[in-house]
Design a protein around this motif. Structure first.
Motif, PDB file in Angstrom:
ATOM      1  N   PHE A 239       6.231  10.249  -1.541  1.00  0.00           N
ATOM      2  CA  PHE A 239       7.539  10.704  -2.007  1.00  0.00           C
ATOM      3  C   PHE A 239       7.494  11.237  -3.431  1.00  0.00           C
ATOM      4  N   PHE A 240       6.852  10.483  -4.332  1.00  0.00           N
ATOM      5  CA  PHE A 240       6.758  10.939  -5.727  1.00  0.00           C
ATOM      6  C   PHE A 240       5.385  11.539  -6.025  1.00  0.00           C
TER       7      PHE A 240
ATOM      8  N   TYR B 294      -3.971   5.614   2.034  1.00  0.00           N
ATOM      9  CA  TYR B 294      -3.180   5.045   0.948  1.00  0.00           C
ATOM     10  C   TYR B 294      -3.556   5.515  -0.443  1.00  0.00           C
TER      11      TYR B 294
ATOM     12  N   LYS C  58       0.715   4.979  -2.125  1.00  0.00           N
ATOM     13  CA  LYS C  58       0.859   6.292  -1.490  1.00  0.00           C
ATOM     14  C   LYS C  58       1.976   7.089  -2.146  1.00  0.00           C
ATOM     15  N   ASN C  59       3.093   6.406  -2.451  1.00  0.00           N
ATOM     16  CA  ASN C  59       4.266   7.123  -2.932  1.00  0.00           C
ATOM     17  C   ASN C  59       4.351   7.281  -4.436  1.00  0.00           C
ATOM     18  N   ARG C  60       3.657   6.428  -5.201  1.00  0.00           N
ATOM     19  CA  ARG C  60       3.887   6.438  -6.645  1.00  0.00           C
ATOM     20  C   ARG C  60       2.643   6.567  -7.515  1.00  0.00           C
TER      21      ARG C  60
ATOM     22  N   TRP D   7      15.788   2.682  -0.135  1.00  0.00           N
ATOM     23  CA  TRP D   7      15.880   4.134  -0.285  1.00  0.00           C
ATOM     24  C   TRP D   7      16.909   4.753   0.652  1.00  0.00           C
TER      25      TRP D   7
ATOM     26  N   ARG E  86       2.075   6.959 -14.764  1.00  0.00           N
ATOM     27  CA  ARG E  86       3.410   6.494 -14.364  1.00  0.00           C
ATOM     28  C   ARG E  86       3.276   5.201 -13.573  1.00  0.00           C
ATOM     29  N   PHE E  87       2.171   5.119 -12.809  1.00  0.00           N
ATOM     30  CA  PHE E  87       1.971   3.961 -11.934  1.00  0.00           C
ATOM     31  C   PHE E  87       0.468   3.850 -11.704  1.00  0.00           C
TER      32      PHE E  87
ATOM     33  N   GLU F 240       7.288  -1.070  -0.740  1.00  0.00           N
ATOM     34  CA  GLU F 240       7.615   0.348  -0.567  1.00  0.00           C
ATOM     35  C   GLU F 240       8.978   0.569   0.085  1.00  0.00           C
TER      36      GLU F 240
ATOM     37  N   ALA G 216      10.036  -0.466 -10.066  1.00  0.00           N
ATOM     38  CA  ALA G 216       8.808   0.155  -9.547  1.00  0.00           C
ATOM     39  C   ALA G 216       8.230   1.124 -10.573  1.00  0.00           C
ATOM     40  N   TRP G 217       9.029   1.500 -11.554  1.00  0.00           N
ATOM     41  CA  TRP G 217       8.529   2.290 -12.684  1.00  0.00           C
ATOM     42  C   TRP G 217       8.508   1.456 -13.964  1.00  0.00           C
ATOM     43  N   GLY G 218       8.680   0.136 -13.816  1.00  0.00           N
ATOM     44  CA  GLY G 218       8.681  -0.719 -14.993  1.00  0.00           C
ATOM     45  C   GLY G 218      10.012  -0.769 -15.716  1.00  0.00           C
TER      46      GLY G 218
ATOM     47  N   TYR H 295       6.468   8.374   4.463  1.00  0.00           N
ATOM     48  CA  TYR H 295       6.414   7.517   3.274  1.00  0.00           C
ATOM     49  C   TYR H 295       6.002   6.080   3.513  1.00  0.00           C
ATOM     50  N   TYR H 296       6.318   5.554   4.667  1.00  0.00           N
ATOM     51  CA  TYR H 296       5.941   4.161   4.937  1.00  0.00           C
ATOM     52  C   TYR H 296       4.436   4.089   5.204  1.00  0.00           C
ATOM     53  N   SER H 297       3.859   2.909   5.074  1.00  0.00           N
ATOM     54  CA  SER H 297       2.432   2.749   5.365  1.00  0.00           C
ATOM     55  C   SER H 297       2.212   2.068   6.709  1.00  0.00           C
TER      56      SER H 297
ATOM     57  N   LEU I  88       0.816  -1.207   0.000  1.00  0.00           N
ATOM     58  CA  LEU I  88       0.000   0.000   0.000  1.00  0.00           C
ATOM     59  C   LEU I  88       0.852   1.261   0.000  1.00  0.00           C
ATOM     60  N   GLY I  89       2.055   1.181   0.562  1.00  0.00           N
ATOM     61  CA  GLY I  89       2.929   2.351   0.545  1.00  0.00           C
ATOM     62  C   GLY I  89       3.360   2.732  -0.865  1.00  0.00           C
ATOM     63  N   GLU I  90       3.415   1.754  -1.771  1.00  0.00           N
ATOM     64  CA  GLU I  90       3.773   2.069  -3.156  1.00  0.00           C
ATOM     65  C   GLU I  90       2.674   2.920  -3.785  1.00  0.00           C
TER      66      GLU I  90
ATOM     67  N   LYS J 151       3.724   0.982 -15.690  1.00  0.00           N
ATOM     68  CA  LYS J 151       3.717   0.155 -14.491  1.00  0.00           C
ATOM     69  C   LYS J 151       2.288   0.067 -13.969  1.00  0.00           C
TER      70      LYS J 151
END
Lengths: 441, 136, 567
Positions: free
Chosen positions: A175-176, A168, A144-146, C149, A250-251, C342, C191-193, C541-543, A140-142, A285
């Motif tokens: 971050f992004f 989320y 949130k961040n991407r 990271w 992008r995601f 993440e 993570a961006w492919g 940033y973390y969940s 789930l953090g991905e 992605k």
């Protein structure tokens, strides 16, 4: 002085929020307040201190009333039932800890039980699809961040996972994704304009039951194929427009729920959603995630997975091999066809959530229901054994909808003398051993 | 022209009120209020010739239950009705799983007719009644 | 505690240089001792081979991607999945065994330790729950750092002290054993492919290269003085021509000295080297690069490797090299599982059938064997199958048989459907070497133990060491001529001692013994910058919350903690 317990994990849904702050009386017995939880989570913690809490096991009498019995009597009755029955349905597990499940599985192996969890009426379809085609997913953090494209398909987090969107999927700044929801485009596909749809940038109204067709159309559009004028009530121009937009992401992420798992097509609906996600990875992605409903149904699947190799509906009744075949070893089917001799329910309420025909079948068999509270199932069972509320009165490991494990906390003491699931199952396990040595019930 | 009985496509699912009610307790008033409703589109109210908040009898291949018909909160389309998940909804849900383990929680037909004077059963009662376990 | 005297067996112990001499071994209170009393139980090992319990330095046996593999492959339970009479639980899974089967199967083959090869820190609790449920064998787990990271930010600025403080913090939070690096930089790009296929490709946004990550983590490892070295799965796994990336990566070890109090000499452990030893430009002209790679490894004494032997089975690939799995799925179109984690890493799972009728698979098989046969120092080359990627670990006896019997491997090589093409693309047919029992002990016991920094107590049969002992039904004076017999002997120990207790007898599990979870607690100076960075990243940033990140003590009830003072 009351004290605050922080970083508390909410034991309600698969969102598994871990930032709750519970105010507890200084004798550690009463919850005085809940912060950061959604309405449902708050109610769960508040329910801990309501009067009328059942504190000891209750056995149904011949006249339909319930009489209090001791834990030892309840353990003995349960163990005898399990040993006598050649094939026992052991269903539930989704609201207890992984540590408790492990003990339950030991019992099931000894007595020949079928261990099934709530996925069987929830994301079972998704698990079947994953068994067929795999799944590209993320934590789930991905998101949130991407994530900059989010699709809710056949799910309604505003009602079922209330803090999901703020923690989320829609609002957080990551971050992004420093612009938060302003940097994301949110789609919602549903047969009704739900409260989740109201948070989306674009709502796609689909004809109820046509999800497979529409997902198929999305795949076709992604491959540049031809479409009929409308699919599932959605015009082809809109389908092409959305797919073209998704390719610029992008995601991207697709969240899905019971709108796909419960409707006609069942696992095929998720199968094709996963294939669409996989196809989209040729362009950018993309990930997909099941909105798991219970706070630890995923955990039950994980423990069954590493111990027996299957995520749910695990038949251990042959004792030499673990078997798994949806339609044969799934709870509703077993009850529909009267294929079990006893029912053992823990941390669940099939009386409220299984179709009535299955429960009519269940009510005819010796039944034990282990639950902190009176529920529909306890009132058609022979024996109701109350236990401490996991995540509130005792801790234990839980797995979030993205399979991330988090250890829940004990926030308050359980009522005096009440056992936890782990303690109860350990006693039942021991009693089963004694009976098996003696040669049966 | 109002019809005595209309057939609708039913979906059953979670609402936040149902979730809160469930946590308050299956025998609580909150749970009862949250789950004993069937949400209809205004057009279907007209077809049925019923006022909002009238009790109706809903009958599917699996069984029959009395619910209160209410106006939808989350827009439906004509022909589609929504019942929050729970023992009342499950009196109606066909148990057939197509070998998937999953019953027909969403997308099954049911007949709706006005039953203004009939009582809605309690949570335990509605299940015990089906199982023949009502205490005399 | 029991006393045993193991008499008349042929001992193979590289720690003491014993090459098959008949020697008695005395066991007391879990240790190997000088002598025991007359009441000691006598184990007659006449005509048998005795080695220390084996250590598997790299296997995927516990964790989220392993379980994802189990979940999504119900068909994997069609074979070899039943309960064996006795005290054992139901066993299941052929390429991805359930945790019960994992423990029993390793023990039956004479193993007493397995290292879970890749632990995503966010999922550490899951890894430890599975380790906890895996019976008999000791285990550890390597957290992954190569796409983390925090690590990338510190190493970009060459802040080794900060990187070390963070690594030490993670080892404590996750009860981890060392520094694992998988497809450095490439998995963050995924993570961006995207991916990083050479060590000089730039990681998107983080603006660091795999070479910088690898070098930085080697320095971090030696700064801390950890028992194990940096353990790396290089970039560009599985692609023809990738041996150049492998050599580029291995060269980064030049000039770096090991710093530790555990007897470890290497500063880089390069894993499942078979997948990284490919010459050619495409699958058409694909051929073995094993000689080129091993020529370098043989010269460069501060590197250890493990083979990653292909076993020619239907198996399941699983790795934190997410982009590789997507690529593999594109090749064989079998079901693909992926999870991006993440701030940390990713993982992918794809089934794979190493069909002996396919030239490429047969060539991969040969490459794996060549690596072991080219190794000049068996203490630096270990035998694995990167379980389950190149094959299930239950095939180790077959791999040993191929290495120890030229006849057996030639039988396989010459009967391939495309034998002539495989032979011309590899060197195997011209290699006569047969690994001896002593060399096998080096490659599966003493070598891995030393590389893991465990050589004081494990991997050998010297007095004072832990009584982890495997006794095989192999008479060195009458070594089996048939490969199948070698396999059978290594697959079913006569006895397995773990911590001085007999856990397996005649291939049957008789005692669950005492398993331990091994992890490394490295103490560093207080580092306020790193703690601040951790706090900030968890908040933003973390969940999950920082306080819910660590693995609670209850998940590893029997811990074997190795303390390192790096302050």
């Amino acid at each position: 002085m009351p004290k605050e317990v922080t970083d508390v994990i909410c034991p309600f849904c698969g969102t598994l929020c871990d930032d709750l702050c519970i105010t507890v009386s200084d004798d550690n017995k009463t919850i005085l307040g809940v912060k950061n939880a959604c309405a449902i989570g708050s109610e769960k913690f508040n329910h801990q201190r309501l009067p009328g809490r059942v504190k000891r096991p209750r056995m149904r009498q011949a006249d339909g009333t319930y009489k209090e019995v001791s834990y030892d009597e309840a353990v003995d009755w349960t163990a005898k039932m399990l040993v006598k029955s050649r094939k026992t349905l052991m269903y539930g597990w989704a609201s207890t800890s992984c540590q408790a499940m492990s003990i339950g599985h030991e019992i099931a192996e000894k007595v020949g039980g079928i261990v099934d969890n709530c996925a069987t009426v929830c994301h079972g379809s998704s698990l079947i699809a994953i068994e067929d085609v795999g799944v590209p997913s993320c934590t789930l953090g991905e998101i949130k961040n991407r994530a900059d494209r989010v699709i809710f398909w056949g799910c309604n987090p505003a009602h079922a996972h209330p803090r999901h969107m703020s923690r989320y999927s829609i609002f957080p700044r990551g971050f992004f994704t420093v612009k938060g929801h302003k940097g994301r485009k949110i789609y919602c596909v549903d047969c009704r304009y739900t409260d989740t749809a109201k948070c989306a940038d674009e709502f796609i109204q689909i004809q109820q039951g046509y999800d497979y067709e529409l997902l198929n159309a999305f795949r076709t559009a992604a491959r540049g194929g031809d479409l009929p004028d409308a699919v599932g009530g959605v015009p082809k121009e809109k389908i092409y427009e959305i797919v073209d937009d998704l390719k610029t992401a992008r995601f991207g992420i697709i969240f899905f729920g019971m709108g796909l798992t419960h409707t006609m097509g069942r696992n095929h609906n998720i199968d094709i959603a996963i294939c669409l996600t996989r196809d989209m990875n040729d362009f950018t992605k993309f990930s997909i995630m099941a909105m798991r409903g219970h706070w630890n149904v995923t955990g039950s699947g994980q423990v069954l997975g590493w111990q027996y190799g299957f995520p749910y509906a695990v038949d251990l009744s042959r004792r030499d091999q673990a078997r798994h075949q949806t339609g044969e070893t799934t709870s509703v089917d077993l009850l529909n066809r009267n294929e079990v001799e006893a029912c053992f329910y823990i941390a669940t309420d099939p009386g409220a959530h299984f179709p009535v025909d299955a429960m009519v079948s269940s009510a005819r068999k010796p039944t034990v229901c282990i639950d902190p509270h009176i529920n529909c199932t306890t009132e058609i069972s022979d024996l109701h054994i109350p236990v401490a509320m996991v995540g509130v009165e005792t801790g234990g490991c839980a797995y979030r909808m993205d399979n991330v494990p988090i250890e829940t906390r004990k926030v308050v003491e359980p009522p005096e003398g009440m056992l936890t699931d782990e303690e109860l199952l350990t006693k039942i396990n021991k009693r089963v051993d004694e009976l098996l040595v003696k040669g049966g019930a | 022209m109002a019809e005595k009985k209309i057939t609708l496509n039913i979906i059953t699912c979670r609402t936040i009120q149902q979730g809160v009610g469930m946590e308050a307790g299956k025998t609580s008033q909150k749970y009862f209020d949250a789950c004993t409703i069937i949400q209809l589109h205004p057009d279907d109210f007209k077809r049925l010739g019923a006022w909002k908040n009238t009790n109706v009898r809903v009958t599917s291949s699996a069984g029959s239950v009395i619910l209160k018909a209410v106006e939808t909160r989350e827009d439906l389309v004509p022909g589609l009705a929504h019942i929050p998940m729970g023992p009342w909804a499950n009196r109606l849900v066909p148990a057939y799983t197509y070998s998937t383990g999953e019953p027909c929680f969403k997308g099954f037909p049911a007949d709706i007719e006005v039953a203004a004077n009939e009582r809605i059963m309690g949570a335990i009662e509605v299940l015990q009644d089906a199982c023949g376990l009502i205490r005399k | 505690m029991s006393e045993y005297i193991i008499k008349n067996g042929h001992v193979f112990d590289p720690v003491q240089g014993i090459k098959g001499d008949k020697k008695d071994i005395a066991v007391k209170d879990g240790k190997i001792v000088d002598k025991v009393g007359s009441s000691a139980k006598v184990i007659d090992a006449k005509g048998k081979t005795i080695m220390a319990g084996a250590l598997d330095i790299h296997a995927h046996v516990a964790g989220p991607k392993v379980n994802a593999g189990r979940w999504y492959r119900p068909e994997d339970k069609h074979f070899d999945s039943h309960k064996v009479p006795g005290i054992t639980r139901i066993e299941g899974g052929k390429s991805i065994p359930t945790v019960f089967k994992t423990g029993y199967a390793y023990a039956r083959m004479g193993f007493t330790f397995a290292m879970e090869a890749a632990m995503p820190p966010l999922y550490a609790r899951h890894v430890h729950e599975e380790i906890h449920d895996t019976p008999i064998i000791d285990e550890g787990a390597l957290p992954v750092f190569g796409n983390n990271w925090f690590v990338m930010e510190y190493l970009k600025n060459q802040e080794i002290e900060n990187s070390a403080a963070y690594v030490a913090w993670i080892l404590r939070q996750t009860k981890g054993y060392g520094i694992k690096v998988v497809n450095p930089g490439g998995t963050e790009a995924w993570a961006w492919g995207l991916n990083c296929l050479s060590i000089h490709d730039n990681v998107p946004y983080f603006d660091i290269t795999p070479a910088e990550i690898i070098t930085g983590l080697m320095k971090t490892n030696e700064y801390l003085g950890l028992p194990h070295s940096m353990h790396i799965h290089q970039n560009n796994l599985g692609n023809p021509g990738n041996y150049t990336v492998t050599l580029d990566t291995l060269r980064l070890a030049e000039g770096v000295k090991a710093n530790n109090n555990f007897g470890r000499d290497q500063i880089m452990h390069s894993t499942h080297l078979q997948f990284h030893s490919y010459k050619g430009t495409n699958w058409g002209d694909f051929e073995s690069g094993a000689k080129e790679v091993m020529d370098y490894v043989n010269k460069q004494k501060n590197i250890t490797v493990d083979t990653g032997n292909v076993t020619l089975d239907e198996t399941t690939t699983m790795t934190a090299d997410g982009p590789f799995e997507h690529h593999l799925h594109g090749l064989n179109h079998l079901k693909w599982f992926n999870v991006d984690v993440e701030l940390e890493t990713a993982a992918g799972v794809v089934p794979y059938i190493y069909d002996p009728n396919i030239r490429v698979c047969a060539t991969q098989w040969a490459i794996g064997l060549e690596l072991a046969l080219y190794a000049k120092d068996p203490m630096r080359c270990f035998i694995t199958t990167d379980h389950p990627n190149a094959g299930p670990f239950t095939r180790y006896p077959r791999v040993y048989a191929w290495l120890m019997s030229k006849k057996y491997r030639d039988e396989r090589l010459n009967t391939f459907k495309h034998a002539d093409k495989v032979i011309s693309a590899t060197n195997l047919s011209g290699m006569d070497r047969e690994i001896s029992l002593y060399e096998l002990a080096q490659m599966t016991r003493a070598g891995p133990a030393k590389a893991l920094g465990l050589s004081k107590d494990y991997g050998g049969l010297k007095v004072g060491m832990n009584a982890d002992i495997a006794i095989y039904n192999i008479d060195p004076d009458n070594f089996p001529s048939a490969g199948a017999e070698i396999e059978k002997a290594f697959g079913n120990v006569a006895y397995l001692f773990k911590d001085g207790k007999i856990c397996v007898e005649n291939g049957k599990v008789v005692d669950m013994g005492n398993k331990h979870t091994f992890w490394v607690d490295a103490k560093v100076k207080e580092n306020k910058q790193v703690m601040h960075d951790i706090r900030e990243k968890f908040l933003k940033y973390y969940s999950v919350n920082e306080n819910n990140y660590p693995v609670p003590e209850s998940y590893a009830p029997h811990q074997h903690i190795i303390n390192v003072d790096a302050a």
